[in-house]
Design a protein around this motif. Structure first.
Motif, PDB file in Angstrom:
ATOM      1  N   LEU A  96      85.217  42.942  64.639  1.00  0.00           N
ATOM      2  CA  LEU A  96      85.754  42.578  65.953  1.00  0.00           C
ATOM      3  C   LEU A  96      86.975  41.674  65.800  1.00  0.00           C
ATOM      4  O   LEU A  96      87.976  41.842  66.499  1.00  0.00           O
ATOM      5  CB  LEU A  96      84.676  41.875  66.780  1.00  0.00           C
ATOM      6  CG  LEU A  96      83.581  42.798  67.317  1.00  0.00           C
ATOM      7  CD1 LEU A  96      82.467  41.976  67.948  1.00  0.00           C
ATOM      8  CD2 LEU A  96      84.153  43.767  68.343  1.00  0.00           C
TER       9      LEU A  96
ATOM     10  N   VAL B  84      81.217  33.352  60.118  1.00  0.00           N
ATOM     11  CA  VAL B  84      81.091  33.270  61.566  1.00  0.00           C
ATOM     12  C   VAL B  84      80.045  34.301  61.949  1.00  0.00           C
ATOM     13  O   VAL B  84      80.186  35.471  61.624  1.00  0.00           O
ATOM     14  CB  VAL B  84      82.415  33.628  62.276  1.00  0.00           C
ATOM     15  CG1 VAL B  84      82.289  33.411  63.760  1.00  0.00           C
ATOM     16  CG2 VAL B  84      83.552  32.827  61.712  1.00  0.00           C
ATOM     17  N   VAL B  85      79.001  33.887  62.638  1.00  0.00           N
ATOM     18  CA  VAL B  85      77.950  34.853  62.949  1.00  0.00           C
ATOM     19  C   VAL B  85      78.027  35.368  64.377  1.00  0.00           C
ATOM     20  O   VAL B  85      77.453  36.398  64.688  1.00  0.00           O
ATOM     21  CB  VAL B  85      76.538  34.294  62.702  1.00  0.00           C
ATOM     22  CG1 VAL B  85      76.328  34.077  61.216  1.00  0.00           C
ATOM     23  CG2 VAL B  85      76.312  33.028  63.459  1.00  0.00           C
ATOM     24  N   VAL B  86      78.735  34.658  65.257  1.00  0.00           N
ATOM     25  CA  VAL B  86      78.828  35.161  66.630  1.00  0.00           C
ATOM     26  C   VAL B  86      80.149  35.889  66.818  1.00  0.00           C
ATOM     27  O   VAL B  86      81.090  35.701  66.059  1.00  0.00           O
ATOM     28  CB  VAL B  86      78.685  34.035  67.669  1.00  0.00           C
ATOM     29  CG1 VAL B  86      77.368  33.338  67.493  1.00  0.00           C
ATOM     30  CG2 VAL B  86      79.820  33.055  67.547  1.00  0.00           C
ATOM     31  N   ASP B  87      80.204  36.734  67.839  1.00  0.00           N
ATOM     32  CA  ASP B  87      81.410  37.513  68.074  1.00  0.00           C
ATOM     33  C   ASP B  87      82.578  36.588  68.390  1.00  0.00           C
ATOM     34  O   ASP B  87      82.423  35.614  69.128  1.00  0.00           O
ATOM     35  CB  ASP B  87      81.192  38.485  69.231  1.00  0.00           C
ATOM     36  CG  ASP B  87      80.106  39.482  68.892  1.00  0.00           C
ATOM     37  OD1 ASP B  87      79.791  39.606  67.692  1.00  0.00           O
ATOM     38  OD2 ASP B  87      79.569  40.122  69.803  1.00  0.00           O
TER      39      ASP B  87
ATOM     40  N   TYR C  69      90.633  42.457  67.363  1.00  0.00           N
ATOM     41  CA  TYR C  69      91.321  41.530  68.277  1.00  0.00           C
ATOM     42  C   TYR C  69      92.694  41.188  67.726  1.00  0.00           C
ATOM     43  O   TYR C  69      93.696  41.193  68.428  1.00  0.00           O
ATOM     44  CB  TYR C  69      90.528  40.235  68.431  1.00  0.00           C
ATOM     45  CG  TYR C  69      89.286  40.332  69.285  1.00  0.00           C
ATOM     46  CD1 TYR C  69      88.768  41.567  69.645  1.00  0.00           C
ATOM     47  CD2 TYR C  69      88.630  39.195  69.722  1.00  0.00           C
ATOM     48  CE1 TYR C  69      87.628  41.653  70.416  1.00  0.00           C
ATOM     49  CE2 TYR C  69      87.493  39.273  70.491  1.00  0.00           C
ATOM     50  CZ  TYR C  69      86.987  40.505  70.833  1.00  0.00           C
ATOM     51  OH  TYR C  69      85.862  40.576  71.581  1.00  0.00           O
TER      52      TYR C  69
ATOM     53  N   ARG D 294      79.916  42.620  61.560  1.00  0.00           N
ATOM     54  CA  ARG D 294      80.319  42.755  62.952  1.00  0.00           C
ATOM     55  C   ARG D 294      81.387  41.764  63.414  1.00  0.00           C
ATOM     56  O   ARG D 294      82.427  42.182  63.946  1.00  0.00           O
ATOM     57  CB  ARG D 294      79.116  42.693  63.884  1.00  0.00           C
ATOM     58  CG  ARG D 294      79.512  43.205  65.260  1.00  0.00           C
ATOM     59  CD  ARG D 294      78.344  43.290  66.161  1.00  0.00           C
ATOM     60  NE  ARG D 294      78.079  41.979  66.717  1.00  0.00           N
ATOM     61  CZ  ARG D 294      77.047  41.746  67.516  1.00  0.00           C
ATOM     62  NH1 ARG D 294      76.216  42.701  67.776  1.00  0.00           N
ATOM     63  NH2 ARG D 294      76.869  40.551  68.005  1.00  0.00           N
TER      64      ARG D 294
END
Lengths: 322, 315
Positions: B97, B253-256, B101, B93
């Protein structure tokens, strides 16, 4: 006509953007909700460096973020040297390293007034792997030097001095690139000088898996790599025993921990900058990394620290926490 | 209207078919020699071979990725963050994203800059001036510069140095935009050149200014060609990994991601990282990631082609 077309295109674009915006809004919420219950820390910790240490740091980051949802820990892999370059430039909080920091790097850190603390997080047996059909079982450090030395022109296994078995395949050398701590450590231990190596080997950069693939596919192949890569691929490649003067020793967890796998057993480190240590979330992360070391190294198949090393690291962290 | 490139209407098709039938029947040019037939067949075989090599490469990649990645072809692959511990449920994910971007930023930069440069060079620049010819030559040269060089440029001038944006997604966007900009400029120039001069002359003769002619006649006419250039540029941009590694596309990287701050990663970087891991689970993830990547490129290209066809102009 033209304006109609534009209208439809613009509206399609707006629609797409709108969808994307909705999507990411929804996506963000569950994270904040699910993980935000434990711990009151927030902020971010940026780690870069060795690809050998990265899996450990990633596992530590995941476990830590599970308990501290407000903290974001990111792990990049630029190699030990590449990591130190950013670390000493003040761009990262923690640097993963598969060798101790070098003199030139210390100078750069000092020039940029970046102070740091070195912590051992695991052990490693730098494994020399060959094709499973290779009849050779043990190499001395001298034989490795003959193969890898900067002036070496050895092209066949039959040219290796005092080889224990009769083996005539062409020698195909694979190794990581100069940004790698494994490269630095191996050249120092085998060739006596960091970075000194023959230049005509297959440089696989930071992509250790491709070295395994290379050795798997060439009967005369030889590759040096961190223990995890050998351990995970025992059905594909064979690790040689190494004779550092005291007889042939195989790379195993025990021989790496007690140091008898010499000279190729080594510690894996993290370097924490003092500016990071002043951030509560980074300090908590380092503390967590050491306290949960067994779980972390177990999860990624790395060789855990000995009790002695753990005690030392714990004392170090306790001093840092103050 | 001057028909410089006659469209293939039903009538032309009929004429071509008729001529071909006549040739085949041997009535127009007389019976064919054996040498003609052999060279004809040989040429066709060569063309098919060329096509087959291209298709076989893609087919081999897709089949390999499906076989290898099959266990992980599930929604979690797209919706879950990466994980080193829970490898069976790790996903792409943040990488997807991050790639979106990055590409949005690239498009926002290359369309105005690329089209602007092309319009200047084609419509305004005096080709007899030495500096205009120097610009042209340099743009063509830039299109051949290896991507890693742009990565170094991005590291020295965008992430660090004069701009000092840091290792964030916008730095990646600018770096990759610079990399693919020449493609857009060259394609847009070709497209603008293909607009018949009679269109411009007609517009100017009716009293439109040069700006009005460019904006209302030339650009709409060249739009489909310009979009083709943008499609090519974006397809290249989304597949880039090397320059992004230098400007901070981080691998775990685990967060958006966010655009102007914080770490980001992109699909190719994440795939590369997992493909180099020792554990089998990561190899499977990498193969499945290749399929995600192909699907993403396909969706984006389909949209762009649809867009292009809406602007298709026949003279």
């Amino acid at each position: 006509m033209v304006s109609n077309r534009w209208l439809s295109v613009v509206s399609a674009g707006v629609l797409a953007l709108g969808l994307a915006a909705c999507g990411s809004d929804d996506d963000n919420n569950p994270d904040d909700g699910a993980n935000g219950d434990g711990g009151s820390l927030s902020g971010s910790v940026l780690i870069d460096g060795s690809s050998t240490v990265a899996p450990l740091s990633e596992a530590a980051a995941e476990l830590f973020m599970g308990e501290n949802g407000g903290v974001q820990v990111d792990v990049a892999t630029s190699g030990t040297g590449g990591g130190f370059e950013k670390f000493c430039n003040g761009e990262t909080d923690i640097s993963d390293a598969s060798r101790p920091i070098g003199d030139d790097e210390i100078a750069i850190c000092e020039a940029n007034s970046v102070a740091y603390e070195q912590l051992t997080v695991a052990n490693d047996a730098l494994s020399v792997v060959v094709h499973p059909d290779n009849p050779v079982d043990c190499l001395t450090v001298e034989q490795l030097t003959a193969m890898w030395g900067p002036d070496s022109t050895l092209a066949s296994w039959s040219d290796v001095p005092d080889l224990e078995a009769d083996f005539g395949e062409p020698l195909e050398l694979y190794g990581p690139g100069p940004d790698s701590g494994t490269f630095d450590y191996f050249t120092e231990a085998v060739n006596g000088e960091e970075g000194a190596i023959r230049t005509d080997y297959n440089n696989i950069g930071e992509n250790d898996e491709s070295g395994i693939v290379g050795v798997e596919g060439s009967p005369g192949g030889l590759f040096f790599v961190g223990y995890t890569y050998f351990a995970e691929n025992q059905d594909r490649v064979k690790a040689l025993q190494i004779d550092g003067g005291g007889g042939c020793v195989a790379p195993t967890e025990e021989t790496a921990q007690d140091g008898s796998y010499a000279p190729l057993s080594r510690g894996l480190f993290i370097y924490v900058s003092s500016s990071a240590l002043s951030k509560p979330e980074a300090l908590a992360f380092v503390q967590f990394y050491i306290e949960n070391n067994d779980a972390i190294s177990g999860a990624v198949g790395a060789i855990a620290m000995t009790q002695e090393q753990k005690d030392e690291a714990t004392t170090q962290v306790d001093t840092l926490v103050g | 209207m001057v028909t410089e490139k006659p469209p293939r209407t039903a009538r032309t098709r009929l004429a071509v078919a008729g001529a071909r039938a006549g040739v085949d029947a041997g009535r127009v040019f007389g019976p064919r020699g054996t040498a003609d037939r052999v060279s004809n067949a040989l040429f066709l075989a060569l063309l098919l071979l060329g096509l087959a090599v291209a298709i076989a490469g893609l087919a081999a990649l897709i089949i390999w990725a499906i076989l290898e990645g099959a266990p992980r072809l599930e929604p979690g692959l797209i919706t879950n963050p990466p994980s080193t511990l829970d490898r069976e449920n790790a996903g792409y994910r943040p990488a997807i994203l991050g790639s979106l971007y990055l590409i949005a930023g690239v498009i926002a930069i290359i369309v105005p800059l690329g089209v602007g440069a092309a319009v200047y060079l084609e419509e305004y620049a005096d080709q007899t001036r030495w500096y205009n010819r120097l610009f042209e030559l340099n743009i063509q040269n830039l299109a051949g510069v290896p991507s890693i060089v742009f990565g170094i440029l991005g590291l020295a001038f965008i992430a660090r140095g004069p701009l000092s944006l840091g290792f964030v997604a916008v730095a990646g966007s600018i770096t990759v935009a610079l990399l693919v900009l020449p493609t857009v400029v060259l394609a847009a120039r070709e497209a603008i050149r293909a607009v018949p001069p009679s269109i411009r002359e007609g517009s100017l003769a009716l009293g439109a200014t040069q700006w009005q002619t460019v904006w209302r006649q030339v650009l709409p006419g060249a739009m489909s060609g310009i979009l083709t250039g943008v499609i090519l540029a974006v397809a290249r941009a989304i597949g880039e990994a090397a320059p992004l590694l230098l400007v901070g596309a981080i691998t775990f990287v685990v967060v958006d991601p966010r655009y102007f701050e914080g770490s980001y990663t992109t699909l190719p970087v994440q795939i590369y990282d997992w493909a180099t891991r020792p554990q089998e689970d990561f190899q499977v993830l990498a193969a499945a990631g290749v399929l995600v990547m192909l699907a993403l490129v396909l969706v984006m290209n389909s949209f762009a082609i649809w867009l292009r066809n809406r602007f298709e102009q026949r003279w």
